[in-house]
Design an enzyme around this catalytic site. Structure first.
Site, PDB file in Angstrom:
ATOM      1  N   LYS A 209      -1.552  -5.773  -8.269  1.00 36.81           N
ATOM      2  CA  LYS A 209      -0.954  -7.082  -8.005  1.00 36.81           C
ATOM      3  C   LYS A 209      -2.027  -8.167  -8.042  1.00 36.81           C
ATOM      4  O   LYS A 209      -1.894  -9.174  -8.709  1.00 36.81           O
ATOM      5  CB  LYS A 209      -0.244  -7.047  -6.647  1.00 36.81           C
ATOM      6  CG  LYS A 209       0.386  -8.352  -6.250  1.00 36.81           C
ATOM      7  CD  LYS A 209       1.145  -8.235  -4.943  1.00 36.81           C
ATOM      8  CE  LYS A 209       1.536  -9.621  -4.459  1.00 36.81           C
ATOM      9  NZ  LYS A 209       2.280  -9.593  -3.207  1.00 36.81           N
ATOM     10  N   GLU A 215     -10.995  -0.280  -5.893  1.00 37.21           N
ATOM     11  CA  GLU A 215     -10.754   1.075  -6.414  1.00 37.21           C
ATOM     12  C   GLU A 215     -10.213   1.005  -7.848  1.00 37.21           C
ATOM     13  O   GLU A 215     -10.659   1.720  -8.745  1.00 37.21           O
ATOM     14  CB  GLU A 215      -9.735   1.825  -5.542  1.00 37.21           C
ATOM     15  CG  GLU A 215     -10.224   2.182  -4.147  1.00 37.21           C
ATOM     16  CD  GLU A 215      -9.985   1.077  -3.120  1.00 37.21           C
ATOM     17  OE1 GLU A 215      -9.724  -0.087  -3.521  1.00 37.21           O
ATOM     18  OE2 GLU A 215     -10.076   1.371  -1.917  1.00 37.21           O
ATOM     19  N   GLY A 270       3.314  -5.446  -2.396  1.00 37.99           N
ATOM     20  CA  GLY A 270       2.830  -4.257  -3.107  1.00 37.99           C
ATOM     21  C   GLY A 270       3.716  -3.040  -2.871  1.00 37.99           C
ATOM     22  O   GLY A 270       4.100  -2.338  -3.808  1.00 37.99           O
ATOM     23  N   ARG A 271       4.062  -2.796  -1.620  1.00 37.39           N
ATOM     24  CA  ARG A 271       4.838  -1.592  -1.304  1.00 37.39           C
ATOM     25  C   ARG A 271       6.307  -1.719  -1.668  1.00 37.39           C
ATOM     26  O   ARG A 271       7.081  -0.791  -1.465  1.00 37.39           O
ATOM     27  CB  ARG A 271       4.663  -1.231   0.170  1.00 37.39           C
ATOM     28  CG  ARG A 271       4.967  -2.357   1.130  1.00 37.39           C
ATOM     29  CD  ARG A 271       4.414  -2.041   2.533  1.00 37.39           C
ATOM     30  NE  ARG A 271       4.535  -3.150   3.469  1.00 37.39           N
ATOM     31  CZ  ARG A 271       3.649  -4.122   3.610  1.00 37.39           C
ATOM     32  NH1 ARG A 271       2.586  -4.154   2.839  1.00 37.39           N
ATOM     33  NH2 ARG A 271       3.824  -5.075   4.507  1.00 37.39           N
ATOM     34  N   GLU A 356       2.737   0.505   6.628  1.00 40.24           N
ATOM     35  CA  GLU A 356       2.058  -0.749   6.295  1.00 40.24           C
ATOM     36  C   GLU A 356       2.948  -1.929   6.686  1.00 40.24           C
ATOM     37  O   GLU A 356       2.461  -3.018   6.964  1.00 40.24           O
ATOM     38  CB  GLU A 356       1.716  -0.794   4.796  1.00 40.24           C
ATOM     39  CG  GLU A 356       0.613  -1.792   4.473  1.00 40.24           C
ATOM     40  CD  GLU A 356       0.051  -1.652   3.056  1.00 40.24           C
ATOM     41  OE1 GLU A 356      -1.102  -1.226   2.899  1.00 40.24           O
ATOM     42  OE2 GLU A 356       0.782  -1.978   2.104  1.00 40.24           O
ATOM     43  N   HIS A 387       7.652  26.987   7.099  1.00 42.58           N
ATOM     44  CA  HIS A 387       6.678  28.067   7.302  1.00 42.58           C
ATOM     45  C   HIS A 387       5.331  27.524   7.740  1.00 42.58           C
ATOM     46  O   HIS A 387       4.315  28.207   7.632  1.00 42.58           O
ATOM     47  CB  HIS A 387       6.548  28.887   6.021  1.00 42.58           C
ATOM     48  CG  HIS A 387       7.815  29.627   5.721  1.00 42.58           C
ATOM     49  ND1 HIS A 387       8.061  30.897   6.172  1.00 42.58           N
ATOM     50  CD2 HIS A 387       8.941  29.227   5.086  1.00 42.58           C
ATOM     51  CE1 HIS A 387       9.271  31.267   5.787  1.00 42.58           C
ATOM     52  NE2 HIS A 387       9.836  30.266   5.128  1.00 42.58           N
ATOM     53  N   LYS A 510     -12.079  -2.800   4.225  1.00 46.64           N
ATOM     54  CA  LYS A 510     -12.500  -3.207   2.871  1.00 46.64           C
ATOM     55  C   LYS A 510     -13.774  -4.035   2.952  1.00 46.64           C
ATOM     56  O   LYS A 510     -14.732  -3.823   2.204  1.00 46.64           O
ATOM     57  CB  LYS A 510     -11.427  -4.083   2.214  1.00 46.64           C
ATOM     58  CG  LYS A 510     -10.179  -3.373   1.766  1.00 46.64           C
ATOM     59  CD  LYS A 510      -9.293  -4.374   1.012  1.00 46.64           C
ATOM     60  CE  LYS A 510      -7.879  -3.864   0.847  1.00 46.64           C
ATOM     61  NZ  LYS A 510      -6.957  -4.846   0.271  1.00 46.64           N
TER      62      LYS A 510
HETATM   63  O1  F6P Z   1      -5.001  -2.454   0.699  1.00 48.08           O
HETATM   64  C1  F6P Z   1      -3.615  -2.455   0.785  1.00 48.08           C
HETATM   65  C2  F6P Z   1      -2.997  -3.058  -0.423  1.00 48.08           C
HETATM   66  O2  F6P Z   1      -3.162  -4.425  -0.416  1.00 48.08           O
HETATM   67  C3  F6P Z   1      -1.542  -2.680  -0.532  1.00 48.08           C
HETATM   68  O3  F6P Z   1      -0.717  -3.466   0.210  1.00 48.08           O
HETATM   69  C4  F6P Z   1      -1.336  -2.737  -1.999  1.00 48.08           C
HETATM   70  O4  F6P Z   1      -0.169  -2.049  -2.371  1.00 48.08           O
HETATM   71  C5  F6P Z   1      -2.584  -2.084  -2.492  1.00 48.08           C
HETATM   72  O5  F6P Z   1      -3.582  -2.551  -1.618  1.00 48.08           O
HETATM   73  C6  F6P Z   1      -2.950  -2.354  -3.916  1.00 48.08           C
HETATM   74  O6  F6P Z   1      -3.116  -3.705  -4.169  1.00 48.08           O
HETATM   75  P1  F6P Z   1      -3.155  -4.275  -5.641  1.00 48.08           P
HETATM   76  O7  F6P Z   1      -1.838  -3.958  -6.284  1.00 48.08           O
HETATM   77  O8  F6P Z   1      -3.384  -5.742  -5.505  1.00 48.08           O
HETATM   78  O9  F6P Z   1      -4.270  -3.589  -6.364  1.00 48.08           O
END
Ligand code: F6P
Length: 547
Positions: A209, A215, A270-271, A356, A387, A510
């Protein structure tokens, strides 16, 4: 001081507290004995989902009081504000409009006076055209080969949704192509996912987003390096990388042509973004028509949530039942137990959606809440969990409400293996039964069990479950299930008076990682500004790395 009315001081909360004291934990055996019709009465249908909530520690009076609480907190008002595009994400001053992502083409949903539905459908059309080109083989890689593997690079909401839905809908997918998901900044994730791939046949979808998530940008940069070291020509990037983002500037800066970018908007959290362009990998996998069925499934439940009266409204009901255990029974966790192998990632997805959203301890006005908010959500597919950890569910000291999710029909492609389905479902029904009704000491003794073993073999029962049953796990049904949980989380956040749509709690870690990284890598590091624990760990790490 704000003039907000504290939730726990409302008369409806007090009434629930008094009611809880009065009824304690009503034995489910008694409730069913007193009302033989309970199994039918405490069930509702929403779209294709049949929801049995008869095995909850509630009476008609409990449900009435819970609904009164929802009414007093004006859940319906906040819901209507969300559907109307009001900026209910107050800490980020944003609308919350994932419902617009699945609205039909002729719907009108406005943000700041502008109807956003045409833009949504323009992006869906662009995605569909691209998906068809990849699926048909018309979209070729740099050397002229068609795409065989699609790798989505993203994390959190830009990963969990498409990964979960792809697994869930695999039987509807193009089996001649492979779909992979890379999220972890641990290089092992990318390595394991690309080591056997031919770069000339691989398409990367960089999903973010913000397009600043470390990452994702790190993995995407490494993937580009891997591609270019094989194909040796910068022009290859345009045929092997596309982006999904709200941030055109950063996408261009990364080197992806904005023409190969699929857009979404800041009013999509995002979620909540799986049904935006973030679902591109899923659309390529199952095709645009199935993807539309998936969105229509969401929309069906959106309409149910928007229009059904609270007593027949599934998200209201599930939200209120969850709150009953969180706040009036001290439950700390909620298990989601799908009896479908295809839903193996469903609980991972719900963890972000729920935790979240509702893992907050200040209210919308910034004051500390004195009531319990979102539970820890966990679970894995049955029957594997049976199990492993079901022992604790049945005989442990903790009350853990659980959702059991199952489907009447196995997927056709299972062939002879479909015969195993009845056994799977017998397990689902049996677990709900055992958790609810247990087995008394008298019943155990009557089986001739040695007296000293009777306590060990007794099951207390009264462990609440909701059973969600649908005919088949289709794209539409998956959309319905997800929307059900999205709105359940909404109802709870509305009552708790928290903002379910921000996630400031992820920021501190972060920022600290960004500050720490140079201290791990620099030739010499001054750790004197760190706390004693972190300094020692960093020094030990550096020694182990020979730095
Ligand atoms: O760190 C949490 C977050 O901001 C989430 O809410 C989001 O889904 C995820 O990181 C990834 O963010 P982006 O889509 O901006 O890479």
């Amino acid at each position: 001081m704000s003039d907000r009315v504290r939730l726990d001081e409302t008369e409806q909360w007090q009434a629930l507290r008094a009611h809880r004291e009065e009824i304690g934990e009503p034995p489910l055996r008694e409730l069913f004995r007193a009302d033989p019709d309970r199994g039918r009465r405490y069930a509702l249908e929403s779209g294709d989902l049949y929801i049995d909530y008869s095995r909850h520690l509630v009476t008609d009076e409990t449900l009435r009081l819970l609904r009164e609480l929802a009414e007093a907190r004006d859940v319906a008002g906040l819901r209507d504000a969300m559907f109307a595009g009001k900026k209910i994400n107050v800490t980020e001053n944003r609308a919350v409009l994932h419902v617009a992502l699945r609205a039909p083409r002729d719907a009108v949903i406005e943000v700041d006076g502008k109807n956003v539905v045409p833009e949504v459908h323009a992006v869906l059309d662009k995605m569909a055209a691209f998906a068809e080109r990849v699926r048909s083989g018309e979209w070729k890689g740099h050397t002229g080969k068609p795409i065989r593997t699609v790798v989505n690079i993203g994390i959190g909401g830009s990963d969990l949704g498409p990964k979960m839905a792809y697994e869930a809908l695999k039987p509807f997918s193009d089996r001649s192509r492979d779909f992979r998901y890379v999220s972890n900044v641990d290089g092992a994730d990318l390595h394991e996912n690309i080591r056997d791939l031919d770069p000339a046949e691989t398409l990367f979808i960089v999903s973010s987003k913000t397009f600043t998530t470390v990452e994702t940008i790190t993995n995407a940069t490494s993937a580009r390096r891997w591609l270019l070291s094989a194909l040796g020509d910068d022009a290859a990037v345009a045929r092997h990388f596309v982006a999904v983002s709200t941030n055109t500037e950063q996408v261009a800066k990364f080197g992806i042509d904005p023409a190969n970018m699929f857009e979404f908007w800041d009013w999509v959290g995002g979620r909540y973004s799986l049904d935006s362009a973030i679902g591109l990998s899923l659309m390529i996998a199952i095709g645009p028509e199935r993807f539309r069925e998936f969105l229509d499934g969401f929309h069906l439940i959106d309409e149910h949530f928007r229009t059904a009266p609270p007593e027949r409204n599934a998200p209201f009901l599930l939200g209120l039942l969850g709150l009953w255990y969180d706040d009036f029974h001290g439950a700390q966790t909620h298990a989601v137990l799908p009896y479908s192998h295809y839903l193996s990632r469903f609980t991972d997805y719900l963890q972000q959606l729920d935790m979240e959203s509702n893992g907050k301890s200040v209210d919308r006005q910034g004051e500390r809440v004195d009531w319990d908010t979102g539970p820890v959500v966990w679970g894995t597919p049955g029957t594997n969990g049976q199990h492993a950890y079901y022992q604790l569910l049945h005989q442990g000291t903790k009350l853990i409400p659980a959702d059991l999710i199952g489907f009447a029909r196995p997927l056709e492609e299972l062939g002879e293996l479909a015969d195993q389905h009845d056994l799977l479902m017998a397990n689902l029904f049996a677990q709900g039964q055992a958790l609810a009704f247990g087995k008394t000491a008298e019943e155990v003794a009557a089986e001739g069990v040695a007296p000293e073993l009777v306590p060990h073999r007794t099951f207390p029962g009264n462990r609440p479950t909701t059973t969600i049953l649908a005919n088949e796990l289709t794209p539409s049904v998956l959309g319905q299930l997800i929307a059900l949980y999205e709105h359940k989380v909404f109802v709870q956040g509305a009552i708790w008076n928290i903002n379910s749509f921000d996630q400031w709690g992820v920021e501190l870690g972060k920022a600290l990682a960004k500050r720490l990284e140079p201290q791990l890598t620099a030739a010499t590091a001054d750790t004197s500004d760190l706390d004693g624990s972190t300094a020692t760990l960093v020094e030990r790490y550096r020694t182990l790395r020979g730095r």
